[in-house]
Design an enzyme around this catalytic site. Structure first.
Site, mmCIF file in Angstrom:
data_model
loop_
_atom_site.group_PDB
_atom_site.id
_atom_site.type_symbol
_atom_site.label_atom_id
_atom_site.label_comp_id
_atom_site.label_asym_id
_atom_site.label_seq_id
_atom_site.Cartn_x
_atom_site.Cartn_y
_atom_site.Cartn_z
ATOM 1 N N GLY A 7 -18.597 13.455 73.345
ATOM 2 C CA GLY A 7 -17.240 12.692 73.027
ATOM 3 C C GLY A 7 -17.422 11.346 73.675
ATOM 4 N N GLN A 45 -15.712 29.835 78.719
ATOM 5 C CA GLN A 45 -16.493 28.866 79.748
ATOM 6 C C GLN A 45 -16.417 29.460 81.356
ATOM 7 O OE1 GLN A 45 -15.939 24.775 78.963
ATOM 8 N NE2 GLN A 45 -16.738 24.792 77.123
ATOM 9 N N ASP A 74 -5.302 9.051 87.683
ATOM 10 C CA ASP A 74 -3.813 8.752 87.957
ATOM 11 C C ASP A 74 -3.713 8.095 89.230
ATOM 12 O OD1 ASP A 74 -2.877 10.121 85.330
ATOM 13 O OD2 ASP A 74 -3.711 11.967 86.787
ATOM 14 N N HIS A 121 -1.095 16.813 85.887
ATOM 15 C CA HIS A 121 -1.836 15.535 85.300
ATOM 16 C C HIS A 121 -0.984 15.656 83.944
ATOM 17 C CE1 HIS A 121 -4.246 12.368 83.361
ATOM 18 N NE2 HIS A 121 -4.408 13.264 82.303
HETATM 19 P P1 NAI Z 1 -13.388 13.651 72.474
HETATM 20 O O1 NAI Z 1 -12.802 14.038 71.371
HETATM 21 O O2 NAI Z 1 -14.001 12.184 72.267
HETATM 22 O O3 NAI Z 1 -14.479 14.407 72.876
HETATM 23 C C1 NAI Z 1 -14.576 15.692 73.284
HETATM 24 C C2 NAI Z 1 -15.801 16.444 73.097
HETATM 25 O O4 NAI Z 1 -15.586 17.844 73.343
HETATM 26 C C3 NAI Z 1 -15.914 16.504 71.291
HETATM 27 O O5 NAI Z 1 -17.469 15.975 71.306
HETATM 28 C C4 NAI Z 1 -16.156 18.054 70.968
HETATM 29 O O6 NAI Z 1 -17.071 18.377 70.200
HETATM 30 C C5 NAI Z 1 -16.151 18.637 72.440
HETATM 31 N N1 NAI Z 1 -15.793 20.283 72.571
HETATM 32 C C6 NAI Z 1 -14.787 20.653 71.872
HETATM 33 N N2 NAI Z 1 -14.562 21.989 72.179
HETATM 34 C C7 NAI Z 1 -15.757 22.075 73.079
HETATM 35 C C8 NAI Z 1 -16.231 23.517 73.518
HETATM 36 N N3 NAI Z 1 -16.089 24.541 73.434
HETATM 37 N N4 NAI Z 1 -17.608 23.269 74.355
HETATM 38 C C9 NAI Z 1 -18.298 22.201 74.398
HETATM 39 N N5 NAI Z 1 -17.710 20.899 73.997
HETATM 40 C C10 NAI Z 1 -16.745 21.056 73.163
HETATM 41 O O7 NAI Z 1 -12.458 13.526 73.605
HETATM 42 P P2 NAI Z 1 -12.635 12.576 74.890
HETATM 43 O O8 NAI Z 1 -12.034 11.354 74.925
HETATM 44 O O9 NAI Z 1 -13.951 12.378 75.432
HETATM 45 O O10 NAI Z 1 -11.620 13.427 75.866
HETATM 46 C C11 NAI Z 1 -12.050 14.833 76.239
HETATM 47 C C12 NAI Z 1 -10.888 15.311 77.107
HETATM 48 O O11 NAI Z 1 -10.347 14.597 78.393
HETATM 49 C C13 NAI Z 1 -9.437 15.393 76.238
HETATM 50 O O12 NAI Z 1 -8.894 16.647 76.471
HETATM 51 C C14 NAI Z 1 -8.581 14.423 77.057
HETATM 52 O O13 NAI Z 1 -7.591 14.719 76.870
HETATM 53 C C15 NAI Z 1 -9.062 14.557 78.230
HETATM 54 N N6 NAI Z 1 -8.664 13.485 79.260
HETATM 55 C C16 NAI Z 1 -8.386 13.812 80.508
HETATM 56 C C17 NAI Z 1 -7.975 12.865 81.316
HETATM 57 C C18 NAI Z 1 -7.483 13.260 82.889
HETATM 58 O O14 NAI Z 1 -7.071 12.472 83.670
HETATM 59 N N7 NAI Z 1 -7.534 14.470 83.273
HETATM 60 C C19 NAI Z 1 -8.066 11.322 81.178
HETATM 61 C C20 NAI Z 1 -8.598 11.230 79.817
HETATM 62 C C21 NAI Z 1 -8.829 12.180 78.917
#
Ligand code: NAI
Length: 327
Positions: free
Chosen positions: A13, A111, A158, A186
């Site tokens: 991702g 997980q 944050d 969050h």
């Molecule tokens: P993305 O959609 O680009 O990547 C997510 C990846 O996770 C994808 O490659 C997908 O195939 C993979 N994935 C899905 N289910 C999976 C599983 N069961 N096992 C392993 N891999 C799996 O999303 P991005 O931008 O990388 O964001 C990831 C997460 O982080 C999102 O849920 C987003 O909301 C969250 N996030 C949290 C923040 C925080 O401050 N806590 C800040 C920014 C994003």
């Protein structure tokens, strides 16, 4: 010293792409610690993760001892010392909250079980994938043999956003600000608190001296920063989220600087009236690989109402996943 096993889910991702190279370069655990990377993806994304692994090879990072790519959670978490749970199911159009929680339960339950089955005895887990606090709770509840406090969720982005907004308001550098706190979830209900923060040794709330700015500008700007990034960039925060994940684990493992603290969402021990067990953001200090919730802070009325609102949302999320049989 044996290399540290770092497992990253959602490795293909956008956060994964911003995160892996920094882990391998030494930003996560310091310049003296070698790492083995374990990349977990869903089957459709394994090939993309393998492409990222090829690029990691091509960086010839001296600290990177090995990379393994898999779609098998058991393999990915076997011997894991640090687990960064980034992959999650995003909310899609028309999706109800129950559907979102259920879909994420389908990810974080297995997980948690895999961490329970095979992770190293010192495993530290950071959940980044949203809804991060509740996903962390789901994983934790399926890992009964792992100390509950090892499951944390990320509010460091944050925290860093709040530091940057406050520094801009006061015309100082971010390094001049200490003891800022993010409380709660969050989510848009999070509460960035500057009442205990210090700017160059003085109280930050007094330095700002403008409660309307706090309530109407600062808090909503920090809480809605993610949406503002999406609006501007056409994609969600990735490099800053990866940076915050690095900061969170770095400080947990290597400690917070003297005279300062950071924000981490950790299982509540009942401090500050937050119900025990809820994974909520608190001010914490870290030393010797352990975090401690900062005690004894006075919580004024302005803060109390906002902490309570965010914690109420976390209780609701917990009750919803309980109702769905996910915990
Ligand atoms: P993305 O959609 O680009 O990547 C997510 C990846 O996770 C994808 O490659 C997908 O195939 C993979 N994935 C899905 N289910 C999976 C599983 N069961 N096992 C392993 N891999 C799996 O999303 P991005 O931008 O990388 O964001 C990831 C997460 O982080 C999102 O849920 C987003 O909301 C969250 N996030 C949290 C923040 C925080 O401050 N806590 C800040 C920014 C994003």
């Amino acid at each position: 010293m044996a290399p540290v096993n770092v497992t990253v889910t959602g490795a293909a991702g956008q956060i994964g792409y911003a995160l892996l190279f920094r882990i391998a370069s030494g930003a996560l655990l310091g310049p003296d610690t070698k790492v083995n990377l374990r990349l977990l993806e869903i089957p459709q994304a394994v090939k993309a993760a393998e492409g990222t692994a090829m690029e990691l090879d091509d960086c010839a990072f001296p600290l990177l001892s090995g990379i393994e790519v898999t779609d098998d959670a058991k393999k990915a978490f076997d011997g894991a010392n640090v687990a960064l749970l980034v992959g999650a199911r995003p909310r899609t159009k028309g999706m109800e909250r129950g559907d979102l929680l259920e879909a994420n339960g389908g990810i974080f339950k297995p997980q948690g079980e895999a961490i329970n089955a095979g992770a190293a005895s010192d495993v530290k887990v950071l959940v980044v994938g949203n809804p991060a606090n509740t996903n962390a709770l789901i994983a934790q509840q399926h890992a009964p043999d792992v100390p509950a406090g090892r499951f944390t969720a990320m509010t460091r982005l944050d925290h860093n956003r709040a530091l940057s907004q406050l520094a801009a308001k006061l015309g100082v550098g971010v390094a001049d600000i200490k003891k800022l706190t993010i409380w709660g979830n969050h989510s848009a209900t999070q509460y960035p608190d500057i009442f205990h923060a210090e700017v160059s040794g003085k109280n930050a709330a007094e330095a700002v001296n403008d409660e309307a700015w706090l309530a109407d500008t600062f808090i909503p700007t920090v809480a809605k920063r993610g949406a503002a990034i999406i609006e501007a960039r056409g994609a969600s925060s990735a490099a800053s989220a990866a940076n915050a994940a690095i900061d969170h684990i770095h400080d947990w493992v290597l400690g917070t600087p003297a005279g300062d603290w950071t924000s981490m969402a950790v299982p509540s021990d009942g401090s500050y009236g937050v119900p025990e067990g809820i994974i909520s953001s608190f001010p914490v200090t870290c030393a010797n690989g352990e975090y401690t919730i900062v005690q004894g802070l006075e919580v004024n009325e302005f803060s109390r109402a906002r902490i309570d609102a965010s914690v109420a949302e976390l209780v609701e999320e917990r009750d919803a996943v309980k109702g769905l049989g996910l915990i």
